[in-house]
Scaffold this active site. Structure first.
Site, short mmCIF file in Angstrom:
data_model
loop_
_atom_site.label_atom_id
_atom_site.label_comp_id
_atom_site.label_asym_id
_atom_site.label_seq_id
_atom_site.Cartn_x
_atom_site.Cartn_y
_atom_site.Cartn_z
N LYS A 40 -37.84 -4.88 21.48
CA LYS A 40 -38.31 -5.63 22.39
C LYS A 40 -38.90 -4.66 23.51
CE LYS A 40 -35.89 -8.15 25.67
NZ LYS A 40 -36.47 -7.34 26.74
N LYS A 72 -42.89 -11.82 29.68
CA LYS A 72 -42.25 -13.11 30.56
C LYS A 72 -43.50 -13.59 31.22
CE LYS A 72 -37.36 -12.24 30.61
NZ LYS A 72 -37.51 -10.47 30.27
N SER A 128 -29.75 -15.34 31.44
CA SER A 128 -28.42 -14.89 31.41
C SER A 128 -27.91 -14.49 32.90
CB SER A 128 -28.47 -13.62 30.57
OG SER A 128 -29.51 -12.72 30.91
N GLY A 187 -22.21 -8.59 30.06
CA GLY A 187 -21.03 -9.29 29.92
C GLY A 187 -20.73 -9.93 28.68
N GLY A 204 -29.85 -3.82 25.07
CA GLY A 204 -30.55 -2.72 25.87
C GLY A 204 -29.95 -1.31 26.15
N ARG A 205 -29.46 -1.41 27.25
CA ARG A 205 -28.66 -0.45 27.94
C ARG A 205 -27.60 0.25 27.29
NH1 ARG A 205 -28.34 -3.26 33.68
NH2 ARG A 205 -28.49 -5.05 32.30
O1 3DU Z 1 -28.90 -6.17 29.65
P1 3DU Z 1 -29.53 -5.03 28.80
O2 3DU Z 1 -29.80 -3.68 29.06
O3 3DU Z 1 -29.03 -5.19 27.22
O4 3DU Z 1 -31.04 -5.81 28.29
C1 3DU Z 1 -31.24 -6.97 28.37
C2 3DU Z 1 -32.78 -7.32 28.03
O5 3DU Z 1 -33.03 -8.81 27.87
C3 3DU Z 1 -33.88 -6.96 29.09
O6 3DU Z 1 -35.02 -6.22 28.39
C4 3DU Z 1 -34.24 -8.15 29.78
O7 3DU Z 1 -35.33 -8.18 30.31
C5 3DU Z 1 -34.03 -9.07 28.82
N1 3DU Z 1 -33.47 -10.48 29.34
C6 3DU Z 1 -32.45 -10.67 30.00
O8 3DU Z 1 -31.43 -9.58 30.04
C7 3DU Z 1 -31.93 -12.01 30.26
C8 3DU Z 1 -32.67 -13.06 30.03
O9 3DU Z 1 -32.28 -14.20 30.44
C9 3DU Z 1 -33.93 -12.76 29.46
C10 3DU Z 1 -34.35 -11.58 29.05
#
Ligand code: 3DU
Length: 230
Positions: A40, A72, A128, A187, A204-205
């Site tokens: 993504k 989005k 989220s 989380g 992602g991160r």
């Molecule tokens: O927190 P992470 O680094 O694992 O990334 C989460 C990804 O999912 C990030 O690209 C963000 O844009 C997407 N995302 C959310 O985190 C929460 C949502 O509700 C929808 C999309």
């Protein structure tokens, strides 16, 4: 849809690329094939590197992963359609739109255009982060109602609030695909969203900022094997 389902047999993991992975995106894509089904790509990455760069990045890996453009979308149909054409041009398989923009002159046009272009459409049903509870998540039933009318088959719902994943499954059944962010850094634990009924988890991160992403991917996939066994 078929591509997403076929690739999904490999692993229920989608990696979110918002910034350059520590080992570089090209290296990550070359090395992660066995552990990852979908990639993504978010707006920060797209805006940093530009359309042509992303197009060239996707091209050699188009058979190895399904690629989702996380735009989005949240605008009038006219503007969304322009963005969808760009998304298609870059070679993406799927795109994410917000659902709260409503049906007429927005989602209806987006659905029609994605069908024309052969892009798979995911709709954000709930988010989220904590603030999502203020407005967006309260309206999930309305978003699902519109999605039913349009025959939408893909949803984004939070791993941090798995109840919303269950709501989508209950309302729309097994035929829709639910992808779920919020795992690890935000989380939720690996496997939480799958247990609630999601098809894929988005991380992602935790992966892209890791010095050794392949080691993280290996560990995460071991956890998925346990979840899938149950
Ligand atoms: O927190 P992470 O680094 O694992 O990334 C989460 C990804 O999912 C990030 O690209 C963000 O844009 C997407 N995302 C959310 O985190 C929460 C949502 O509700 C929808 C999309």
């Amino acid at each position: 849809l078929n591509k997403i389902l076929t690739k999904g047999e490999k692993s229920p993991l989608i990696v979110a690329i918002d910034v350059e992975p520590k080992i570089g995106l090209k290296n990550l894509l070359s090395e992660a094939k066995e552990f990852v089904s979908g990639i993504k790509i978010g707006l920060p990455y797209l805006l940093t590197h530009g359309m042509m760069y992303v197009k060239e990045m996707i091209k050699p890996f188009i058979d190895d992963y399904f690629f989702i453009a996380d735009l989005k979308l949240a605008d009038i149909g006219f503007v969304c359609k322009l963005l969808l054409e760009k998304t298609h041009l870059m070679g993406f398989d799927a795109v994410i739109s917000h659902g709260f923009i409503g049906l007429q002159d927005a989602l209806a046009e987006i659905k029609k255009k994605t069908d024309e272009l052969g892009l798979f459409l995911f709709i954000v049903a709930a988010m989220s982060h904590r603030g999502a509870e203020d407005i967006l998540n309260k309206n999930i039933m309305k978003i699902l109602e519109i999605s039913k009318i349009l025959g939408i088959e893909g949803f984004v719902a939070p791993a941090t609030m798995p109840n919303y994943i269950k709501v989508i499954r209950k309302e729309l059944g097994d035929r829709v695909i639910i992808i779920s962010p919020g795992v690890s850094t935000q989380g939720a634990s690996v496997g939480d969203a799958l247990k609630a009924g999601a098809n894929f988890e988005i991380i992602g991160r935790k992966i892209i900022l890791s010095e050794n992403p392949l080691e993280s991917l290996r560990k995460i996939n071991e956890l998925y094997k346990d979840v899938r066994k149950r």
